[in-house]
Motif scaffolding. Structure first.
Motif, PDB file in Angstrom:
ATOM      1  N   TYR A   1     -11.776   2.586   2.680  1.00 32.64           N
ATOM      2  CA  TYR A   1     -10.545   3.210   2.124  1.00 32.64           C
ATOM      3  C   TYR A   1     -10.425   3.002   0.772  1.00 32.64           C
ATOM      4  CZ  TYR A   1      -8.765   3.270   7.032  1.00 32.64           C
ATOM      5  OH  TYR A   1      -8.637   3.375   8.623  1.00 32.64           O
TER       6      TYR A   1
ATOM      7  N   SER B   1      -7.339   2.880  -1.740  1.00 29.23           N
ATOM      8  CA  SER B   1      -5.754   2.865  -1.485  1.00 29.23           C
ATOM      9  C   SER B   1      -4.837   2.861  -2.816  1.00 29.23           C
ATOM     10  CB  SER B   1      -5.324   1.414  -0.847  1.00 29.23           C
ATOM     11  OG  SER B   1      -6.024   1.570   0.429  1.00 29.23           O
TER      12      SER B   1
ATOM     13  N   ALA C   1      -3.237   5.213   1.539  1.00 24.44           N
ATOM     14  CA  ALA C   1      -4.549   4.916   1.749  1.00 24.44           C
ATOM     15  C   ALA C   1      -5.430   6.226   2.365  1.00 24.44           C
ATOM     16  CB  ALA C   1      -4.616   3.913   2.739  1.00 24.44           C
TER      17      ALA C   1
ATOM     18  N   ILE D   1       0.824  -1.168  -0.006  1.00 19.71           N
ATOM     19  CA  ILE D   1       0.026   0.109   0.123  1.00 19.71           C
ATOM     20  C   ILE D   1       0.654   1.263   0.045  1.00 19.71           C
ATOM     21  CG2 ILE D   1      -1.746   1.263   1.159  1.00 19.71           C
ATOM     22  CD1 ILE D   1      -2.700  -1.388   2.478  1.00 19.71           C
TER      23      ILE D   1
ATOM     24  N   MET E   1      -2.428   1.250   7.725  1.00 24.23           N
ATOM     25  CA  MET E   1      -2.543   0.960   6.221  1.00 24.23           C
ATOM     26  C   MET E   1      -1.279   1.526   5.100  1.00 24.23           C
ATOM     27  SD  MET E   1      -5.529  -0.310   5.782  1.00 24.23           S
ATOM     28  CE  MET E   1      -6.001  -0.244   3.926  1.00 24.23           C
ATOM     29  N   GLN E   2      -0.675   2.535   5.809  1.00 24.36           N
ATOM     30  CA  GLN E   2       0.459   3.126   5.071  1.00 24.36           C
ATOM     31  C   GLN E   2       1.649   2.411   4.997  1.00 24.36           C
ATOM     32  OE1 GLN E   2      -1.026   5.920   3.804  1.00 24.36           O
ATOM     33  NE2 GLN E   2      -2.723   5.907   5.296  1.00 24.36           N
TER      34      GLN E   2
END
Length: 544
Positions: A402, A404, A392, A389, A431-432
């Motif tokens: 989200y 992404s 996001a 990812i 998420m990043q």
């Protein structure tokens, strides 16, 4: 005393050449002054042996040339204990497969197997004495030490299976029960070797010396692995497959550090070429306008020329293809001329597609030819990859989702946009930049007004109170396939599924988390080149 014409110093030089590390070298030298050394190399019969096996085989050739007594341990019990890489019902067939293929590999490089001794682990590991020693060992080793010892070999999770904790201790005991002076293995086993030095004296047994090979990178720059079909060449691959895989291999111009092709040439081609007093040769063939053919008899000169960009990656690959096919051809011929060997292959690694067709034929009372053209609905149909990812954000039209930007390793180099309903469960900061498992051959569709081109796999507890992204082993390669033992990976671009087909949904019915948090398909772990895929918190839940 040995009748070998070599001096103890010459034997030691031959035994230790090209190794990355030796523990107990002084003890080896002491033994060589009195007699030939006894050592063993062990392998667990799990995935199909690949070209990386030529690396230990070339050292076994050195050991035998130095007069050593060499035992090859076919560690069938270890194969089952290591995260169930080999299902118990297949271990027996795979053990025989490994023995035959290892013999063929050694014969292909001119090594006499008459001096070798093959031992199957279960022939002594199920004895009363060995079992009692296992209990004695368990009574003196902490969970921390056992987990640390196996960290580079056995996949570690927050709640590890007991089998993985037992693995290092059993490998240590093998040194005593095989009555050897030294154990040989890859440098990835160093922690197990140090563990053996510590725990064997506690049982009243002596320490052994340890000889360690460097780890040879795979074709994609990571460790060569049976679970990653793009990282390795199987010993029975045909010429076209060898060429295809090598031509796809990572081989950056001037890069000598992350170059699996150069590493293989260094660890195998040149040492094998020097056996029997021969002069090794590696020939780069090219047209006169590019400098003409060059013959290398010293690896360092080849590496220097590649670093200085005097050898082009395409020319290096072409020469490596020829060298590797020359090594593999005697093995292919032996397998082709003995009908029992292909039959053994089918027993050790049965085709899931064939099994499915037989079951379908019996279920529907239809002849096998009637279902011949039908494709199995199993994990081999899915293109599931390691992805990353890149960014996001919360969906502008739905705060529970989200949007992404995800790198899935497409050849175009362009990332994909993926919509996922994870905003209520996974904080945006988590998420990043993380690695994820992405299903990449589902037809793109619009979700709340944004087109999504893949699906991120997440683990869910039975009551859905916990939903979390699957944890991918660190250093896995973005774009590499996630694989399952016994199932071929989906051919990229071969199929694309829409929601009406329900292919993913049917396959995902068999996606679960085991009690150790390992993601499995029908009890077979999800794997990358770096190990098994897990969930941080979910146990016994589902994946979707």
């Amino acid at each position: 005393m040995s009748h070998s014409p070599l001096t103890p110093e010459e034997k030691y030089e031959l035994i230790t050449r090209n190794l990355q590390e030796v523990i107990g070298g002084e003890e080896i030298m002491k033994i060589l002054r009195e007699r030939d050394i006894k050592l063993y190399w062990g392998t667990a019969p799990t995935g199909k042996p690949h070209m990386g096996y030529f690396v230990p085989m070339s050292k076994i050739a050195d050991f035998l040339a130095a007069g050593a007594e060499v035992t090859i341990l076919l560690a069938d019990i270890h194969a089952f204990l290591d995260n169930m890489k080999a299902p118990l019902e297949l271990v027996k067939h795979r053990t025989k497969y490994y023995e035959e293929l290892i013999k063929s590999t050694l014969e292909s490089i001119g090594v006499s197997i008459e001096k070798l001794k093959f031992i199957i682990g279960s022939s002594y590991q199920l004895s009363e004495k060995y079992t009692m020693d296992t209990y004695r060992l368990a009574a003196s080793v902490t969970e921390h030490d056992a987990k640390k010892a196996g960290a580079e070999v056995v996949k570690q999770v927050d709640s590890p299976l007991l089998s993985g904790l037992l693995y290092p201790g059993l490998q240590a005991l093998d040194e005593e029960y095989l009555q050897v002076d030294a154990q040989f293995g890859g440098v990835d086993q160093r922690k197990i070797f140090v563990f053996a030095d510590k725990c064997l004296p506690n049982l009243g047994y002596k320490k052994r010396a340890h000889l360690m090979n460097p780890m040879v990178p795979g074709l994609q720059g990571s460790k060569m692995s049976s679970s990653d079909v793009d990282s390795k060449i199987d010993l029975l691959d045909d010429k076209k497959t060898v060429a295809r895989k090598l031509n796809k291999a990572f081989c950056e111009e001037g890069n000598v550090d992350d170059n699996g092709i150069l590493a293989f040439i260094k660890s195998v081609v040149f040492p094998l070429g020097s056996l029997g007093g021969n002069n090794p040769q590696f020939i780069i063939k090219r047209s006169e306008k590019f400098g003409g053919d060059v013959t290398y008899t010293d690896y360092q000169l080849l590496e220097d020329d590649f670093r200085d960009k005097k050898v082009h990656p395409g020319d290096l690959k072409a020469a490596a293809i020829e060298a590797i096919n020359n090594l593999l051809e005697p093995i292919r011929q032996k397998w082709a001329n003995d009908p029992k060997l292909p039959e053994l292959t089918n027993l050790a690694y049965p085709s899931p597609a064939k099994v499915t067709k037989k079951k379908e034929s019996k279920k529907n009372n239809r002849p096998p030819e009637a279902v011949k053209a039908e494709k199995p609905v199993d994990v081999s149909r899915l293109d599931i990859r390691v992805a990353k990812i890149l960014e996001a954000k919360v969906h502008p039209n739905n705060p529970k989702s989200y949007v992404s930007t995800v790198d899935v390793g497409d050849e175009s180099g362009e990332p994909r946009t993926v919509v996922s309903g994870l905003a209520s469960y996974v904080p945006v900061e988590e998420m990043q930049g993380r690695l994820v498992a992405a299903v990449c051959n589902l037809k793109a569709g619009n979700f709340q007004g944004i087109r999504s081109s893949a699906m991120l796999l997440a683990a869910s507890s039975a009551d859905r109170s916990i939903i979390e992204l699957l944890d991918i082993p660190s250093d896995s390669i973005v774009g590499e396939a996630i694989t399952w033992e016994g199932y071929e990976q989906a051919q990229r671009g071969a199929e694309e599924f829409n929601r009406k087909q329900q292919i993913f949904e049917k396959v995902a019915e068999s996606f679960t988390l085991d009690e150790g948090g390992v993601a499995v398909y029908k009890d077979i772990p999800f794997r990358t080149s770096k190990g098994v895929v897990t969930a941080k918190s979910v146990r016994g839940g589902s994946i979707g």
